[in-house]
Design a protein around this motif. Structure first.
Motif, PDB file in Angstrom:
ATOM      1  N   MET A 183       0.872  -1.173   0.000  1.00  0.00           N
ATOM      2  CA  MET A 183       0.000   0.000   0.000  1.00  0.00           C
ATOM      3  C   MET A 183       0.908   1.222   0.000  1.00  0.00           C
ATOM      4  SD  MET A 183      -2.779   1.158   2.884  1.00  0.00           S
ATOM      5  CE  MET A 183      -3.571   2.762   2.854  1.00  0.00           C
ATOM      6  N   ILE A 184       0.768   2.057  -1.024  1.00  0.00           N
ATOM      7  CA  ILE A 184       1.641   3.218  -1.189  1.00  0.00           C
ATOM      8  C   ILE A 184       0.848   4.475  -0.854  1.00  0.00           C
ATOM      9  CG2 ILE A 184       2.999   4.560  -2.827  1.00  0.00           C
ATOM     10  CD1 ILE A 184       3.429   1.927  -4.388  1.00  0.00           C
ATOM     11  N   SER A 239      -2.160  -1.179  -3.771  1.00  0.00           N
ATOM     12  CA  SER A 239      -2.990   0.025  -3.763  1.00  0.00           C
ATOM     13  C   SER A 239      -2.096   1.257  -3.746  1.00  0.00           C
ATOM     14  CB  SER A 239      -3.941   0.043  -2.560  1.00  0.00           C
ATOM     15  OG  SER A 239      -3.233   0.128  -1.335  1.00  0.00           O
ATOM     16  N   VAL A 240      -2.617   2.326  -4.355  1.00  0.00           N
ATOM     17  CA  VAL A 240      -1.907   3.610  -4.422  1.00  0.00           C
ATOM     18  C   VAL A 240      -2.850   4.686  -3.917  1.00  0.00           C
ATOM     19  CG1 VAL A 240      -0.668   5.226  -5.894  1.00  0.00           C
ATOM     20  CG2 VAL A 240      -0.665   2.791  -6.461  1.00  0.00           C
ATOM     21  N   ALA A 243      -1.274   8.677  -9.427  1.00  0.00           N
ATOM     22  CA  ALA A 243      -1.684   7.371  -8.897  1.00  0.00           C
ATOM     23  C   ALA A 243      -1.802   6.337 -10.015  1.00  0.00           C
ATOM     24  CB  ALA A 243      -3.014   7.508  -8.157  1.00  0.00           C
ATOM     25  N   LYS A 244      -2.399   6.726 -11.129  1.00  0.00           N
ATOM     26  CA  LYS A 244      -2.534   5.803 -12.258  1.00  0.00           C
ATOM     27  C   LYS A 244      -1.175   5.475 -12.878  1.00  0.00           C
ATOM     28  CE  LYS A 244      -7.192   7.395 -13.462  1.00  0.00           C
ATOM     29  NZ  LYS A 244      -7.991   8.132 -14.472  1.00  0.00           N
ATOM     30  N   VAL A 264      -5.621  -0.983  -6.872  1.00  0.00           N
ATOM     31  CA  VAL A 264      -6.725  -0.116  -6.494  1.00  0.00           C
ATOM     32  C   VAL A 264      -6.164   1.260  -6.152  1.00  0.00           C
ATOM     33  CG1 VAL A 264      -8.733   0.160  -5.001  1.00  0.00           C
ATOM     34  CG2 VAL A 264      -7.875  -2.123  -5.498  1.00  0.00           C
ATOM     35  N   VAL A 265      -6.839   2.302  -6.578  1.00  0.00           N
ATOM     36  CA  VAL A 265      -6.447   3.665  -6.240  1.00  0.00           C
ATOM     37  C   VAL A 265      -7.378   4.188  -5.158  1.00  0.00           C
ATOM     38  CG1 VAL A 265      -6.220   6.033  -7.096  1.00  0.00           C
ATOM     39  CG2 VAL A 265      -5.474   4.115  -8.519  1.00  0.00           C
ATOM     40  N   ASN A 266      -6.793   4.581  -4.038  1.00  0.00           N
ATOM     41  CA  ASN A 266      -7.515   5.154  -2.895  1.00  0.00           C
ATOM     42  C   ASN A 266      -8.534   4.196  -2.271  1.00  0.00           C
ATOM     43  OD1 ASN A 266      -6.130   7.664  -2.962  1.00  0.00           O
ATOM     44  ND2 ASN A 266      -7.454   8.353  -4.624  1.00  0.00           N
ATOM     45  N   ASP A 267      -8.256   2.911  -2.332  1.00  0.00           N
ATOM     46  CA  ASP A 267      -9.045   1.877  -1.657  1.00  0.00           C
ATOM     47  C   ASP A 267      -8.186   0.618  -1.643  1.00  0.00           C
ATOM     48  OD1 ASP A 267     -11.082   0.467  -0.403  1.00  0.00           O
ATOM     49  OD2 ASP A 267     -12.648   1.244  -1.724  1.00  0.00           O
ATOM     50  N   VAL A 268      -8.658  -0.434  -0.987  1.00  0.00           N
ATOM     51  CA  VAL A 268      -7.878  -1.673  -0.895  1.00  0.00           C
ATOM     52  C   VAL A 268      -8.762  -2.900  -1.119  1.00  0.00           C
ATOM     53  CG1 VAL A 268      -6.033  -0.834   0.622  1.00  0.00           C
ATOM     54  CG2 VAL A 268      -8.181  -1.612   1.620  1.00  0.00           C
TER      55      VAL A 268
END
Length: 510
Positions: free
Chosen positions: A240-241, A395-396, A404-405, A417-421
């Motif tokens: 998770m970043i 996730s980012v 993020a993408k 996933v961006v801004n979720d997990v």
């Protein structure tokens, strides 16, 4: 007949027994499945969907019972039993009810100019008898989803659920019976690793396995001896970043849930949290603060359940002990609680000062251990995130979606996933699976049905012409084939020259 003891992992009490399947009966199970396949494969998608829809309604009717069984057998909170196990299966069935016929119908394909006059298409045909071996961490979801897809594709299925959660396996068997599936179309075999090995040795037509990478590799080796196709959904060490511009409170709560849902026993668990240095100190303080708010006492509203498999406790203990011996700090939690648990409930641990030389960072922990590591910049964190033999998901976290993408595109993972997990596995419209040691193949979405089928390519000619241009004799054809290629595929397309060459070839083929 031997029986599997059922232990409630929260209390540690024995709550029942489930009879095992004798090893000597596996050959009979396959024989029965192959006979049933001769009838089941000839049913239409609509007819198969009738049974699947009835199964859905049966699950809904027994929702309370299902919640209790999963809660008692796996030790997970009731909210997680209904959302992660039951809801996802029902949602998958709803997806299949809408899309299965379209997914498996004959697919028309284009035919190249050189084969003019012919028609092409692809058809899908069931493989035969599918063996599904499912795990204990999501004992309902990770068994039912592949089984339902395999059945709907026209296969007969032998399911071996985990011996660690036998009550769920027994309940699933009952659900199929109540849904009225024809005899031997779906059979459930109860037992441990010896039974699993015996079922693999019986040469099924396809194997779908979810579990550890160690066992997955053993199954793959055995399957390779007979060229049996497989899907392997294995472990993960998901990163998770968190960039400094992320929504801070959301990122903290996402980190906590992604690390501790199902007590960290998720192949997609957040097992490595990388936080940009400027917010690192405040992040771990708030993470500890939020952790202390969680409800841990058993109740319908509990946030945390327990470990499920006793052997996994030792793995968690070893990873924490080893990390601390190499310089890691326990920022929250107490190492001694790993030895002083009631049932299999242990206190979650936040580790800081961890590095990539430690088992806790390189190997799948599969338990309530949260590792937090600071990073300097984008390039560094991408290198750190990819520094593992696993590649399941990631996730980012950033408000800058372009960044993020961009980072998501460079991560070695089957899903990001961006801004979720974790949530990609809950979307039946997305294919799911990993790379590297996280597995082989994809399921869910269209591919979730199609993997359980042979794809058959068919081309049709009306059979009117006496011969084809590429058949014997070859005399005098070479110059025209050269013109055919250069006029059509050269830098400048010459349609007149192309057609002239083609008609010359037709004349020589009469």
């Amino acid at each position: 007949m031997e029986a599997l003891e059922v232990m409630n992992p929260i209390s540690g009490d024995t709550i029942g027994f489930v009879n095992t399947t004798p090893l000597h009966t596996t050959t009979l199970m396959y024989d029965q499945a192959r006979k049933a396949f001769n009838i089941w494969q000839n049913k239409s998608i609509k007819e198969r969907l009738h049974y699947i829809s009835k199964l859905k309604h049966t699950i809904v009717e027994q929702l309370e019972e299902g919640i209790d069984i999963i809660h008692q057998d796996a030790g997970k909170p009731k909210v997680e039993a209904i959302t992660a196990d039951l809801f996802t299966v029902l949602d998958t069935i709803a997806y299949l009810e809408k899309h299965a016929e379209k997914t498996l119908k004959i697919q028309k394909a284009k035919t190249p100019i050189a084969l003019i006059g012919k028609k092409s298409y692809t058809s899908y045909h069931p493989r035969g008898v599918v063996l599904v071996i499912s795990p204990w961490n999501y004992p309902f979801q990770l068994a039912m989803n592949p089984v339902i897809n395999a059945l709907l594709a026209g296969n007969c299925v032998i399911l071996k659920p985990s011996e660690v959660t036998p009550l769920v396996g027994q309940w699933m068997e009952s659900l199929f019976e109540q849904a009225g599936f024809p005899e031997h179309v779906i059979q459930v075999a109860h037992g441990g690793k010896e039974l699993g090995a015996k079922l693999v040795s019986e040469k099924p037509d396809y194997i779908f396995f979810t579990g550890s990478d160690r066992t997955g590799k053993m199954i793959q080796q055995e399957a390779a001896k007979h060229l049996i196709p497989t899907s392997l959904e294995l472990g993960g060490k998901d990163p998770m970043i968190v960039f400094q511009d992320a929504h801070f409170d959301r990122a903290v709560r996402g980190a906590l849930w992604g690390s501790l849902t199902n007590y960290g026993q998720v192949c997609m668990s957040v097992e490595r949290i990388y936080v940009e240095k400027k917010i690192y100190e405040s992040f771990i303080l708030e993470l500890k603060n939020e952790l202390q708010k969680l409800k841990t006492e058993p109740s319908d509203d509990a946030d945390l359940g327990s470990m499920t498999f006793e052997n996994q406790l030792q793995v968690v203990q070893n990873h924490v002990t080893s990390a601390v011996s190499k310089g890691a700090k326990i920022f929250s939690g107490n190492r001694s609680t790993l030895h002083e648990q009631k049932g299999m409930r242990i206190e979650p641990v936040i580790l800081t000062n961890v590095n990539h030389e430690m088992e806790a960072i390189q190997e799948e922990t599969f338990g309530p251990v949260i590792n937090v590591i600071p990073f300097e910049n984008e390039a560094e964190v991408i290198q750190l995130a990819n520094d593992t033999r696993y590649g399941l998901s990631a996730s980012v976290w950033s408000k800058d979606l372009n960044k993020a993408k961009r980072v998501a595109g460079r991560l070695a993972a089957g899903s990001v996933v961006v801004n979720d997990v974790i949530i990609t596995i809950a979307n039946p419209y997305l294919p799911f699976g990993g790379i590297k040691d996280s597995g082989i193949g994809r399921y869910h979405a269209q591919v979730g049905l199609q993997i359980f089928c042979h794809q058959k390519s068919i081309m049709v000619d009306r059979g009117i012409k006496k011969s084809e241009v590429n058949w014997f004799p070859y005399e005098g054809k070479l110059p025209h084939f050269k013109n055919f290629i250069t006029s059509w595929y050269g830098k400048r397309k010459n349609v007149i020259k192309f057609l002239s060459s083609y008609f010359q070839l037709l004349r020589k083929s009469k």
